[in-house]
Scaffold this motif. Structure first.
Motif: not given
Length: 438
Positions: A375-404
């Protein structure tokens, strides 16, 4: 003997030579004496939490701008509000496009202060150690509403002065942040978290704990790897800072901005070690087996990027998350064995609690050990996936629109790695346990 003290409950005092039993502390009743109104306590604690997380941003920006002669206190306060909203995941519209890459260090600071606000409000209204989940939800709802109002006001101030912010989106983001983060503190303050944990099936409870431990160990490995990479590229980082011809204050500001995104770098490094890697713009890829990037901003944080795909050393790096998850599984087994020995000791001391002819198990059951580890697998997967989502983002509309990192890639790989590796670690701890001396 029994001592009668009038209307008070009778207390039985055992003066024989029997084992002493320590009764658990009684929860305090929730009454109306000496408690603050919920609305007042929530408003005060929320404003204080917002100030603690906002002031560092405003002070850093104000220092850089004042020493360089760019604007005054008002401009620094405006820019600080924009940065504070960005730390809560609110996109800031600029002339180059939306800025949506939140500095996770600021996000963590805000979440910690909201957690403390939930704990303080719980005490203020007299619900401490009440065991009431309802009281915790009321506290979290009040703090979330107050924090959402602050987000709405901040967005109205920031919007229209060179930056575009959606007030409705800001209010929603801060309401969710206030609700979730303060709920954790309120559940701790009321002891409802303990009550909920005791009602969970043991495999689920231990699986949740092991998954959190595994995720934290993988993040710690990512932070160590990112720090080591930046240290190795220290000369390049110094050259990047020196490239900014803004004097000491401006270079200090760039360094502090990089530190604010250091937590993002730790999450990206964890995704790199797990295998999915991360993006630094469209048509880019930073993985152990692939490195494709274009022109990047001049930030010291990026000095830790690898020079190319990893060879044999890349395979060794893939073993780091595996070892971290195995360690979490081994700790699970040690914890279960400790609990089992304590319970078995109590049963041996109180033989009347054991049925005649009933044998006590020598160790925790394999189903408990492997079930919790799996059961630890899905728990760690959800936590790390959530952090990956929070850590990403954009820096404008150009080439750096998808980071993380790609969140679902990280979640899927982490679930498989932690689930399998923690089972191996838990099984090893169960099979090759140290002998128990009675």
């Amino acid at each position: 003997m029994a001592v009668d003290v009038g209307d008070r409950p009778t207390v039985l005092v055992d003066t024989g030579k029997h084992p002493t039993v320590k009764l658990p502390g009684q929860r305090r009743p929730v009454d109306g004496k000496g408690r603050a109104p919920l609305a007042v306590a929530a408003a005060f604690a929320t404003v204080w939490a917002a100030l603690i997380s906002y002031l560092p941003v405003a002070l850093i920006i104000g220092l850089a701008r004042s020493l360089e002669g760019q604007g005054g206190v008002g401009a620094a306060a405006h820019a600080g509000l924009a940065g504070w909203l960005l730390g809560h995941g609110v996109p800031i519209g600029t002339s180059i496009g939306p800025l949506g890459l939140a500095p996770l260090l600021l996000t963590l600071l805000a979440g910690w202060r909201l957690n403390r606000a939930g704990l303080h409000v719980t005490r203020a209204i007299g619900a401490r150690r009440s065991g009431s989940a309802r009281a915790a939800l009321l506290v979290a709802g009040a703090i979330g509403a107050a924090y959402g109002i602050l987000g709405l006001l901040a967005a109205l101030v920031v919007d229209g002065r060179g930056t575009d912010v959606s007030p409705g989106r800001a209010a929603f983001h801060l309401f969710v942040a206030g609700l979730v983060c303060s709920l954790v503190g309120a559940l701790r303050g009321t002891d409802a978290l303990v009550v909920i944990a005791r009602r969970m099936p043991p495999p689920l409870r231990h699986g949740l704990r092991t998954g959190v431990v595994a995720a934290l160990l993988i993040l710690a490995a990512g932070a160590a790897f990112a720090g080591l990479s930046i240290a190795i590229g220290g000369g390049q980082a110094a050259d990047m800072i020196g490239a900014f011809r803004t004097g000491v204050a401006g270079q200090t500001g760039i360094t502090l901005v990089s530190l604010g995104y250091g937590a993002n770098g730790a999450v990206w490094a964890a995704a790199y070690l797990l295998g999915p890697g991360f993006l630094l713009g469209t048509d880019s890829s930073v993985r152990l087996t692939e490195l494709t990037v274009g022109p990047l901003p001049t930030l010291p944080l990026l000095a830790g990027l690898p020079n190319g795909p990893m060879g044999a050393s890349g395979a060794a790096l893939l073993a780091v998350p595996v070892l971290a998850a195995m360690a979490a599984g081994w700790l699970l087994t040690r914890r279960l064995m400790g609990i089992h020995h304590v319970v078995a000791g109590h049963l041996r001391d109180n033989r009347h609690a054991v049925r005649p002819g009933e044998a006590l198990p020598a160790e925790p059951a394999w189903s408990m050990v492997l079930g919790s580890a799996l059961l630890a697998g899905p728990v760690a997967g959800v936590l790390l996936g959530l952090l990956a989502w929070l850590s990403g983002g954009s820096l404008g509309n150009g080439r750096l629109a998808d980071i993380g990192p790609v969140p679902w890639h990280v979640a899927l790989i982490a679930t498989a790695v932690v689930g399998v590796s923690s089972c191996i670690g838990a099984a090893a701890g169960r099979a090759f346990r140290a002998p128990v001396h009675k």
